[in-house]
Design a protein around this motif. Structure first.
Motif, PDB file in Angstrom:
ATOM      1  N   ALA A  70      -6.486   1.727  18.061  1.00 29.09           N
ATOM      2  CA  ALA A  70      -7.365   1.218  17.004  1.00 29.09           C
ATOM      3  C   ALA A  70      -6.740   1.487  15.642  1.00 29.09           C
ATOM      4  CB  ALA A  70      -8.734   1.873  17.093  1.00 29.09           C
ATOM      5  N   LYS A  71      -6.650   0.449  14.843  1.00 28.34           N
ATOM      6  CA  LYS A  71      -6.117   0.554  13.485  1.00 28.34           C
ATOM      7  C   LYS A  71      -7.275   0.831  12.537  1.00 28.34           C
ATOM      8  CE  LYS A  71      -3.442  -0.554   9.828  1.00 28.34           C
ATOM      9  NZ  LYS A  71      -2.335   0.276   9.356  1.00 28.34           N
ATOM     10  N   LEU A  72      -7.253   1.944  11.830  1.00 26.00           N
ATOM     11  CA  LEU A  72      -8.346   2.307  10.933  1.00 26.00           C
ATOM     12  C   LEU A  72      -7.882   2.632   9.519  1.00 26.00           C
ATOM     13  CD1 LEU A  72     -10.434   4.558  13.355  1.00 26.00           C
ATOM     14  CD2 LEU A  72     -10.917   2.207  12.683  1.00 26.00           C
ATOM     15  N   ASP A  73      -6.587   2.903   9.332  1.00 29.52           N
ATOM     16  CA  ASP A  73      -6.105   3.311   8.012  1.00 29.52           C
ATOM     17  C   ASP A  73      -5.654   2.104   7.202  1.00 29.52           C
ATOM     18  OD1 ASP A  73      -3.942   3.245  10.002  1.00 29.52           O
ATOM     19  OD2 ASP A  73      -2.664   3.645   8.283  1.00 29.52           O
ATOM     20  N   LEU A  74      -5.677   2.265   5.874  1.00 27.23           N
ATOM     21  CA  LEU A  74      -5.305   1.171   4.963  1.00 27.23           C
ATOM     22  C   LEU A  74      -3.837   1.291   4.571  1.00 27.23           C
ATOM     23  CD1 LEU A  74      -8.497   0.938   2.718  1.00 27.23           C
ATOM     24  CD2 LEU A  74      -7.984  -0.199   4.879  1.00 27.23           C
ATOM     25  N   THR A  75      -2.973   1.095   5.564  1.00 24.75           N
ATOM     26  CA  THR A  75      -1.526   1.092   5.340  1.00 24.75           C
ATOM     27  C   THR A  75      -0.920  -0.006   6.189  1.00 24.75           C
ATOM     28  OG1 THR A  75      -1.147   2.664   7.139  1.00 24.75           O
ATOM     29  CG2 THR A  75      -1.427   3.582   4.913  1.00 24.75           C
ATOM     30  N   ALA A  76       0.291  -0.440   5.818  1.00 29.28           N
ATOM     31  CA  ALA A  76       1.006  -1.403   6.641  1.00 29.28           C
ATOM     32  C   ALA A  76       1.463  -0.717   7.919  1.00 29.28           C
ATOM     33  CB  ALA A  76       2.196  -1.962   5.876  1.00 29.28           C
ATOM     34  N   THR A  93      -0.539  -0.972  15.429  1.00 30.71           N
ATOM     35  CA  THR A  93      -0.665  -2.090  16.367  1.00 30.71           C
ATOM     36  C   THR A  93      -1.284  -3.287  15.660  1.00 30.71           C
ATOM     37  OG1 THR A  93      -0.972  -0.528  18.190  1.00 30.71           O
ATOM     38  CG2 THR A  93      -1.627  -2.815  18.586  1.00 30.71           C
ATOM     39  N   ALA A  94      -0.598  -4.422  15.741  1.00 32.11           N
ATOM     40  CA  ALA A  94      -1.052  -5.603  15.000  1.00 32.11           C
ATOM     41  C   ALA A  94      -2.335  -6.170  15.591  1.00 32.11           C
ATOM     42  CB  ALA A  94       0.039  -6.668  15.003  1.00 32.11           C
ATOM     43  N   LEU A  95      -3.295  -6.468  14.729  1.00 30.69           N
ATOM     44  CA  LEU A  95      -4.528  -7.117  15.177  1.00 30.69           C
ATOM     45  C   LEU A  95      -4.314  -8.608  15.393  1.00 30.69           C
ATOM     46  CD1 LEU A  95      -5.678  -4.416  13.875  1.00 30.69           C
ATOM     47  CD2 LEU A  95      -7.732  -5.742  13.376  1.00 30.69           C
ATOM     48  N   HIS A  96      -3.428  -9.209  14.566  1.00 30.05           N
ATOM     49  CA  HIS A  96      -3.232 -10.661  14.597  1.00 30.05           C
ATOM     50  C   HIS A  96      -1.757 -10.989  14.456  1.00 30.05           C
ATOM     51  CE1 HIS A  96      -7.575 -11.055  13.945  1.00 30.05           C
ATOM     52  NE2 HIS A  96      -7.464 -10.245  12.910  1.00 30.05           N
ATOM     53  N   ASP A  97      -1.330 -12.041  15.135  1.00 28.72           N
ATOM     54  CA  ASP A  97       0.048 -12.509  14.969  1.00 28.72           C
ATOM     55  C   ASP A  97       0.292 -12.981  13.537  1.00 28.72           C
ATOM     56  OD1 ASP A  97       0.453 -11.984  17.635  1.00 28.72           O
ATOM     57  OD2 ASP A  97       0.156 -14.073  18.285  1.00 28.72           O
ATOM     58  N   ALA A  98      -0.771 -13.470  12.878  1.00 25.21           N
ATOM     59  CA  ALA A  98      -0.627 -13.992  11.515  1.00 25.21           C
ATOM     60  C   ALA A  98      -0.404 -12.889  10.485  1.00 25.21           C
ATOM     61  CB  ALA A  98      -1.871 -14.794  11.140  1.00 25.21           C
ATOM     62  N   ALA A  99      -0.624 -11.623  10.866  1.00 29.42           N
ATOM     63  CA  ALA A  99      -0.419 -10.486   9.968  1.00 29.42           C
ATOM     64  C   ALA A  99       0.213  -9.354  10.771  1.00 29.42           C
ATOM     65  CB  ALA A  99      -1.735 -10.047   9.338  1.00 29.42           C
ATOM     66  N   PRO A 100       1.521  -9.479  11.086  1.00 30.59           N
ATOM     67  CA  PRO A 100       2.155  -8.507  11.992  1.00 30.59           C
ATOM     68  C   PRO A 100       2.130  -7.074  11.493  1.00 30.59           C
ATOM     69  CG  PRO A 100       3.778 -10.025  11.022  1.00 30.59           C
ATOM     70  CD  PRO A 100       2.432 -10.565  10.709  1.00 30.59           C
ATOM     71  N   ASP A 101       2.064  -6.876  10.156  1.00 27.67           N
ATOM     72  CA  ASP A 101       1.978  -5.504   9.629  1.00 27.67           C
ATOM     73  C   ASP A 101       0.548  -5.139   9.238  1.00 27.67           C
ATOM     74  OD1 ASP A 101       1.672  -7.067   7.388  1.00 27.67           O
ATOM     75  OD2 ASP A 101       3.144  -6.000   6.158  1.00 27.67           O
ATOM     76  N   ASN A 102      -0.424  -6.006   9.626  1.00 31.22           N
ATOM     77  CA  ASN A 102      -1.857  -5.818   9.349  1.00 31.22           C
ATOM     78  C   ASN A 102      -2.222  -5.969   7.874  1.00 31.22           C
ATOM     79  OD1 ASN A 102      -2.913  -5.403  12.007  1.00 31.22           O
ATOM     80  ND2 ASN A 102      -1.920  -3.397  12.011  1.00 31.22           N
ATOM     81  N   ARG A 103      -1.261  -6.419   7.069  1.00 31.52           N
ATOM     82  CA  ARG A 103      -1.592  -6.662   5.665  1.00 31.52           C
ATOM     83  C   ARG A 103      -2.005  -8.126   5.509  1.00 31.52           C
ATOM     84  NH1 ARG A 103       2.273  -5.028   0.640  1.00 31.52           N
ATOM     85  NH2 ARG A 103       3.587  -6.672   1.506  1.00 31.52           N
ATOM     86  N   ALA A 104      -3.200  -8.340   4.961  1.00 29.22           N
ATOM     87  CA  ALA A 104      -3.745  -9.697   4.843  1.00 29.22           C
ATOM     88  C   ALA A 104      -3.253 -10.404   3.585  1.00 29.22           C
ATOM     89  CB  ALA A 104      -5.271  -9.646   4.836  1.00 29.22           C
ATOM     90  N   PHE A 105      -3.139  -9.659   2.489  1.00 28.28           N
ATOM     91  CA  PHE A 105      -2.706 -10.264   1.230  1.00 28.28           C
ATOM     92  C   PHE A 105      -2.177  -9.190   0.289  1.00 28.28           C
ATOM     93  CE2 PHE A 105      -7.258  -9.359   0.619  1.00 28.28           C
ATOM     94  CZ  PHE A 105      -7.239  -8.635  -0.566  1.00 28.28           C
ATOM     95  N   ASP A 106      -1.430  -9.651  -0.707  1.00 27.50           N
ATOM     96  CA  ASP A 106      -0.878  -8.789  -1.759  1.00 27.50           C
ATOM     97  C   ASP A 106      -1.059  -9.564  -3.064  1.00 27.50           C
ATOM     98  OD1 ASP A 106       0.521  -7.087  -3.379  1.00 27.50           O
ATOM     99  OD2 ASP A 106       2.500  -7.553  -2.555  1.00 27.50           O
ATOM    100  N   TRP A 107      -2.100  -9.214  -3.800  1.00 27.48           N
ATOM    101  CA  TRP A 107      -2.591 -10.044  -4.916  1.00 27.48           C
ATOM    102  C   TRP A 107      -2.477  -9.281  -6.222  1.00 27.48           C
ATOM    103  CZ3 TRP A 107      -6.621  -9.799  -8.496  1.00 27.48           C
ATOM    104  CH2 TRP A 107      -7.098 -10.997  -9.030  1.00 27.48           C
ATOM    105  N   GLY A 108      -2.220  -9.997  -7.305  1.00 21.72           N
ATOM    106  CA  GLY A 108      -2.150  -9.339  -8.606  1.00 21.72           C
ATOM    107  C   GLY A 108      -2.682 -10.221  -9.720  1.00 21.72           C
ATOM    108  N   LEU A 109      -3.133  -9.578 -10.800  1.00 13.11           N
ATOM    109  CA  LEU A 109      -3.612 -10.304 -11.982  1.00 13.11           C
ATOM    110  C   LEU A 109      -3.254  -9.508 -13.228  1.00 13.11           C
ATOM    111  CD1 LEU A 109      -5.346 -12.740 -13.044  1.00 13.11           C
ATOM    112  CD2 LEU A 109      -7.252 -11.119 -13.151  1.00 13.11           C
TER     113      LEU A 109
END
Length: 651
Positions: free
Chosen positions: A141-147, A150-166
């Motif tokens: 089970a992945k619970l921590d907020l780090t790259a 174990t991948a939850l999805h093939d679309a996010a192999p490092d479990n990072r969904a986005f990297d956004w800035g403003l």
């Protein structure tokens, strides 16, 4: 003409209905004979489904249908749930993994729906669920907020969904490096479960051509479009209604798998079905809120004025993108990033992560309270580190009254404000001057006393466009059709009162019609604190159309020129005419003359800019150091809301 209501307190007309048990909630109005739905949910946070055998459940007493992912695929229901993604800092799109209606091969959070049973009674559906053989091989089970992990999805192999800035990262960094003082801290914003008084629920019915889904949501047009897409129906053949709703808080603004499953079941079986969440499954499956970790840096000049502000956030999305999960802690958080402070060098960096937990989305203010909580926590920490009074530190950095309209670094324009004045009012209301004496008295009793201050600003978000339709009925009553949806805020009162204020139509003659995609052509629903602002703006536009439509008709009746006819919020008048009809009387005259075109009026309007209510909250607590018991001794609030449409509702 006075355009913003007359600010008279009016008791909520809907309360009598609610308090006497006459509310019409979705579970009260489900069709007679509707089958009951029950959802079999995963008890494992992450795992591979080795076996899912529903054959015994299908043969169980009272069972009419059992749905699994395989059944949906066979029926051609192959679309996943709808979700919005943001742009990454490198210009690519955020991850968009498939979120199935029912688990496909894997489960990714405790509470994920695996199968849905429809039976004659809830007890029979629940009994059948007990007969389902579900075997899951655990995965880490992945619970921590780090790259990584174990991948939850093939679309996010490092479990990072986005990297956004403003913002301008370089300028912000330079400002921090050049600051006389820099304060850094980490702030956690814990996950919350919404727990609306009425859990989620729906019923669905199918007449062979048209689908009707009644759902206790926050609007009907989003679900209508999604139902049409996922179930491959023409939108004209989909009707969505929202009856009375017992609390939404943002959590009910989105669609959930159960709604599509019920709709599909009703179509497949040719009979109505109903589903109501229980409290435990609500805690497992409703969208949660927040769940963030921030690293923050504040830079101050030698006069202790804020000159730079940087936030680096790690955002927990849960196992999937919810409908608005990615924009909430990025775009919406950013709207009030710098709060009420005059700082132009600011940068917001947010990374979103998938974890084996329930999905996270909008909750009570959706991003903006999180932004203020973080900033005000950081200002308190800065005051302590710099050895200055927190009230004074805030005043040094306030946007001044003569700086409005003020363009913030994130592209918003605050139109008006006087933050010094509001804070001074808060100091008087909270008796800041008497605090030292109260603290001394607490110390004499062996107690600790503290005072906390938060100065917030809120940005009204959501669709700035809305429509309103006013219809004059034969019995002398009036309907106003609105595009928002009450979840307990008092819309039935405030919209009727506002129309009454603008037209003189008696308040008790007006009925608010909401939450029906067949009766209302278009609407933005309720969310982003938009409802009263955008809906009453549309009402103003509709009233203008009403006056414009009645004026030439009444000019002819009065025997005067159109330009001579005026309306004073209650009656039409013209010099030289004794005729002074009210809006209702004008409608009666039009009906008698067969002028049906004057009996229905509608308009759409778009707000030119956002509204930015703001204010100061002051909490004073006493703590017993021996027991740890905390007593909230006083809580003072001063809000700058502008003109109140109904002071009683505000209170």
């Amino acid at each position: 003409m006075e355009k913003f209501g007359k600010s008279q307190p009016v008791k909520r007309v809907e309360d009598v209905r609610f308090l006497t048990g006459h509310g019409q909630y979705v579970d009260d109005i489900a069709p007679e004979g509707a089958l009951y739905g029950f959802v079999l949910r995963s008890s494992v946070a992450h795992g591979t489904i080795i076996e899912l055998d529903v054959s015994d459940a299908r043969e169980a007493p009272g069972v009419h249908l059992v749905l699994t992912a395989a059944d949906l695929a066979e029926a051609g229901v192959t679309e996943g749930m709808v979700a919005t993604v943001v742009d990454n800092r490198d210009g690519t799109k955020g991850a968009a993994p498939r979120r199935p209606l029912l688990a496909e091969g894997k489960v990714r959070f405790v509470g994920e729906p695996v199968a849905m049973i429809f039976a004659d009674s809830l007890a029979e559906a629940r009994d059948a669920a007990e007969m389902i053989v579900l075997d899951i091989d655990d995965l880490p089970a992945k619970l921590d907020l780090t790259a990584g992990g174990t991948a939850l999805h093939d679309a996010a192999p490092d479990n990072r969904a986005f990297d956004w800035g403003l913002g301008d990262e370089g300028a912000c960094q330079s400002a921090l490096e050049g600051a006389a003082h820099v304060v850094r801290m980490e702030v956690e914003d814990n996950r919350v479960i919404v727990n609306s008084m009425e859990p989620r629920g729906c019923f669905a019915e199918w007449d062979g051509t048209r689908l009707h889904l009644s759902v206790n949501g926050q609007g009907v047009w989003g679900p209508k479009g999604q139902l049409a897409k996922i179930l491959k129906l023409d939108e004209a053949n989909v009707r969505v209604t929202n009856p009375d709703v017992g609390g939404g808080f943002g959590m009910k603004a989105m669609t959930y798998p159960e709604y599509f499953l019920c709709a599909h079941a009703a179509m497949k079986l040719g009979r109505p079905v109903r589903w109501m969440s229980e409290r435990t499954e609500a805690m497992l499956s409703d969208n949660a809120g927040r769940d963030l970790v921030h690293e923050v840096a504040l830079g101050f000049d030698e006069n202790l004025k804020l000159v730079a502000y940087r936030v680096d956030t790690k955002c927990n999305l849960g196992a999937y993108n919810s409908q608005f999960g990615q924009p909430i802690q990025t775009q919406l958080f950013s709207r009030v990033l710098t709060g009420v402070y005059d700082v132009q060098d600011a940068y917001l960096h947010v990374e979103g992560y998938y974890t084996n937990t329930t999905q996270v989305d909008a909750y009570r203010g959706a991003g903006r309270p999180e932004a203020i909580y973080l900033l005000e926590r950081a200002m308190d920490m800065a005051a302590r580190e710099l050895g200055v009074d927190g009230w004074d530190l805030r005043r040094r950095s306030f946007i001044k009254a003569d700086q409005f309209p003020y363009a913030t670094t994130v592209g918003e324009t605050y139109d008006v404000g006087d933050f010094h004045r509001v804070l001074d009012h808060a100091a008087r209301t909270a008796d800041l001057g008497g605090f030292a004496a109260r603290r001394k008295a607490s110390q004499a009793r062996g107690k600790l006393r503290g005072m906390g201050l938060c100065y917030y600003i809120e940005s009204i978000l959501g669709d700035p466009s809305e429509g309103a339709k006013v219809e004059f009925n034969e019995d002398g009553t009036v309907f106003i059709y609105v595009g928002t949806q009450s979840n307990g805020q008092g819309h039935e009162t405030v919209y009727a009162k506002f129309l009454s204020d603008q037209t003189g139509i008696p308040f008790e003659k007006i009925t608010v019609i909401q939450g029906d995609s067949d009766r209302i052509e278009k609407g933005g629903g309720t969310g982003g604190s938009r409802s009263v602002t955008v809906q009453n703006n549309a009402t103003l536009a509709t009233v203008d159309k009403m006056i414009a439509a009645f004026t030439p008709y009444l000019a002819d009746k009065m025997g005067v020129k159109e330009a001579d006819v005026s309306f004073d919020d209650e009656t039409f008048r013209a010099p030289g005419s004794n005729l002074t009809p009210t809006m209702l009387e004008a409608a009666e005259m039009a009906r008698a003359d067969g002028r049906d075109d004057l009996l229905v009026h509608q308009a759409r309007a778009t707000l030119e800019a956002r509204s930015f209510p703001n204010g100061a909250h002051v909490a004073e607590v006493e703590i017993d150091p021996d027991t740890g018991v905390v007593t909230l001794d006083r809580y003072s609030v001063v809000d700058d809301f502008g003109n109140l449409i109904n002071p009683m509702l505000a209170e």
